[in-house]
Scaffold this active site. Structure first.
Site, PDB file in Angstrom:
ATOM      1  N   GLU A 319       0.870  -1.170   0.000  1.00 43.07           N
ATOM      2  CA  GLU A 319       0.000   0.000   0.000  1.00 43.07           C
ATOM      3  C   GLU A 319       0.914   1.229   0.000  1.00 43.07           C
ATOM      4  OE1 GLU A 319      -2.020   3.167   0.429  1.00 43.07           O
ATOM      5  OE2 GLU A 319      -1.281   2.653   2.431  1.00 43.07           O
ATOM      6  N   HIS A 320       0.646   2.179  -0.903  1.00 44.30           N
ATOM      7  CA  HIS A 320       1.630   3.181  -1.306  1.00 44.30           C
ATOM      8  C   HIS A 320       1.686   4.421  -0.417  1.00 44.30           C
ATOM      9  CE1 HIS A 320       4.502   4.878  -3.944  1.00 44.30           C
ATOM     10  NE2 HIS A 320       3.859   4.841  -5.083  1.00 44.30           N
ATOM     11  N   CYS A 321       0.709   4.656   0.459  1.00 41.65           N
ATOM     12  CA  CYS A 321       0.600   5.986   1.065  1.00 41.65           C
ATOM     13  C   CYS A 321       1.818   6.344   1.908  1.00 41.65           C
ATOM     14  CB  CYS A 321      -0.694   6.129   1.864  1.00 41.65           C
ATOM     15  SG  CYS A 321      -0.730   5.294   3.453  1.00 41.65           S
ATOM     16  N   LEU A 323       4.822   4.325   1.815  1.00 37.84           N
ATOM     17  CA  LEU A 323       5.970   3.533   1.393  1.00 37.84           C
ATOM     18  C   LEU A 323       6.215   3.675  -0.111  1.00 37.84           C
ATOM     19  CD1 LEU A 323       5.061   0.338   3.426  1.00 37.84           C
ATOM     20  CD2 LEU A 323       7.071   1.770   3.841  1.00 37.84           C
TER      21      LEU A 323
END
Length: 604
Positions: A319-321, A323
């Protein structure tokens, strides 16, 4: 320099805040190659309005400057990233999360048995070793050319979960006001056939379980989860929905006390492990499953999910938020470059018997079941409408590029542009992610690849009247310009995120600042065309992964995720199914473009 993980954070240089004039000038220069004369004139007028001495642009920039100077603020981008990532309202599954496919011959893989549970147990033991070392700040800061990089993203590796919101999402994580310091959790969440289990990975006395004990725990999960969960009861499907819709469903879940406890177990878990009951047909199938898979066997809001297939192949969905790829690569490299036994010894793992395993169960009414079933069906259709393709160059890599005296990344980007022109007959906006972790709280910068020099190179290559010497000169010039622009981005001298943050400030504080009138810049051809990506590109250089991937970012965009190493170059392409033919044409022309560019440079 201290080797403590976060010791350098307060001493790293701050991301420089460009002047409004500098960003405006760069924005015009970066967007101009994509614009007609009329579009450029309209955009220039919009920039003039932004720069008016008494205009709203000045007010918004001054607010940003004041924020940057506020005590406790690490970067003028500290609010930009939550706005960009947590503010998006569409689904994050496939649209935002990204994946890595691990090599099967890493040190870690070679040290475990080939079965699914043995491979998964080795990964879990390695991740727990990393977690405990991170708790002690014993993970040395990553260095680049002798300079320590920001490690603050590592605080989002364990027990971080994105929480859906109606207006904007939030993050539940350690190292926060709500949970100071590292995560105290001792368990992970394990999915199998849509069933969800809590599995302890650290024992009652604080010692981690050994890989052998963990394997016993995973076998218990497989036995208990042998029966697949009905499609309308696999709660993971909800994490694929648009965020506001998922927020409403989460509120409905929380109305039942048993679900409050279930979400608590899941959201505080150190990470997820998703055990699949099949072996991928081929590499592309493995990549596709890592990107989206069976959403009933996922929790896409979890920061880290390891996916292990029935044949032992494995990868990670992120999950990109909080990392970025560079942080995950460092994490993955540390896990995969050491044997399971060494990880266990280093963490102080002890034989304790099989760890505690307990189901995480939700109580669902008819409305929630209907929502879950619909979400699963909708996402399956959405994933099916995402066309993908893997492309590999087994005889070309960074070593060959350096022999040809060209930057490997410049070679890749020149090849992409040539292939795109030959396949579509046009040059379109192209994004490339550039890491900026040398700064405090640094993440990435948005590089716009298309330059006048690059267009001149492509023009020369497709013109039969241009001789080889002129083509070679154009290639060298375009490559040098590419390298120079990348350096500008690395130094924080790029316009897009600065101008975008001014737009976010107006949305957040426009009334307070007296800046509520629409700014022509954000409707100008330069802003809309420069950011309407035809190619969205990002690289992940690690010898421990075979492929890296993400979904497409717009109806006409081709996502280009590439692993460029000394001896090979692997790409994962993704685009919406209606334009899949264009992606396949691009891939075919890419092979020719690489061969043509290599032959051209070899003449020098």
């Amino acid at each position: 320099m201290s080797d403590r993980t976060f010791a350098a954070e307060d001493h790293l240089p701050r991301v420089p805040l460009p002047t409004l004039e500098d960003s405006a000038e760069r924005f015009l220069r970066w967007s101009a190659p994509l614009l007609t004369d009329d579009e450029l004139a309209t955009t220039e007028a919009a920039v003039d309005d932004l720069l008016r001495a008494d205009g709203q642009g000045r007010v918004l920039h001054e607010a940003l400057r004041e924020y940057d100077a506020t005590p406790g603020v690490g970067s003028w981008l500290d609010l930009f990233w939550p706005s960009r990532y947590l503010g998006r309202r569409d689904r994050i599954a496939l649209n935002a999360n990204f994946f890595f496919l691990f090599r099967d011959d890493t040190v870690l893989a070679a040290s475990t048995g080939a079965t699914q549970v043995e491979r998964a147990a080795g990964i879990i033991a390695a991740a727990v070793d990393y977690k405990l070392a991170l708790d002690e700040e014993a993970i040395p800061p990553v260095t680049q050319r002798g300079q320590q990089l920001s490690m603050w993203q590592n605080k989002f590796l364990f027990s971080e979960t994105r929480i859906p919101g109606v207006e904007q999402d939030s993050v539940r994580a350690p190292y926060s006001d709500e949970q100071p310091g590292p995560s105290a959790a001792r368990h992970i969440a394990v999915f199998h056939r849509g069933n969800l289990f809590r599995v302890d990975v650290i024992g009652p006395e604080g010692a981690p379980y050994t890989p052998e004990d963990l394997a016993d725990g995973l076998r218990a999960v497989q036995r208990a989860g042998e029966q697949r969960v009905p499609a309308d009861a696999a709660v993971g499907h909800l994490t694929t929905k648009a965020r506001a819709e998922w927020a409403a469903d989460r509120a409905a879940l929380l109305a039942e006390p048993a679900n409050v406890a279930a979400l608590e177990e899941l959201e505080t878990a150190l990470f997820c492990v998703c055990l699949e009951d099949f072996a991928p047909r081929d590499v592309q199938h493995a990549c596709d499953q890592l990107l989206h898979g069976d959403s009933g066997n996922r929790w896409f809001d979890k920061s880290v999910s390891f996916i292990v297939f029935a044949d032992g192949q494995a990868g990670i969905n992120v999950e990109h938020c909080g990392l970025d790829g560079t942080t995950i690569l460092s994490f993955v490299d540390t896990l995969l470059e050491t044997s399971a036994a060494e990880h266990a010894a280093r963490s102080g793992a002890q034989r304790q018997g099989a760890p505690a395993v307990a189901p995480i169960e939700f109580v669902l009414d008819d409305a929630l079941r209907a929502a879950i079933g619909a979400a699963g069906a909708d996402f399956a259709a959405y994933a099916a409408a995402n066309a993908t393709l893997t492309v590999s160059f087994d005889s070309f890599g960074t070593a060959r590029a350096k022999e040809l005296k060209i930057s490997p990344d410049a070679f890749a980007q020149l090849s992409y542009q040539l292939a795109h022109r030959r396949s579509k007959g046009l040059t379109g906006a192209t994004y490339e992610s550039i890491a900026t972790r040398q700064y405090r709280n640094g993440r990435t910068e948005a590089m716009r690849v298309v330059t006048p020099e690059l267009i001149a190179f492509v023009d020369a290559m497709v013109d039969p009247e241009v001789d080889a010497a002129a083509k070679l000169a154009a290639a060298r010039t375009a490559a040098a310009t590419h390298v120079e622009r990348a350096k500008q981005c690395q130094s924080g001298a790029a316009p897009e995120q600065h101008l975008w943050e001014l737009q976010w400030i107006q949305r957040r504080r426009g009334a307070e600042l007296g800046a509520t009138e629409a700014l022509p810049l954000y409707d100008s051809p330069g802003w809309t065309i420069m950011r309407d990506d035809y190619l969205s590109t990002s690289s992940a250089p690690s010898v421990n992964i075979t492929f890296f991937g993400f979904g497409s970012t717009s109806p006409t965009c081709i996502g280009v995720a590439y692993v460029l190493l000394p001896d090979r170059w692997n790409l994962y392409l993704a685009t919406p199914e209606p334009v899949a033919d264009q992606m396949h044409a691009f891939a075919g022309h890419l092979r020719t473009a690489v061969a043509d560019l290599e032959a051209l440079l070899a003449q020098d």
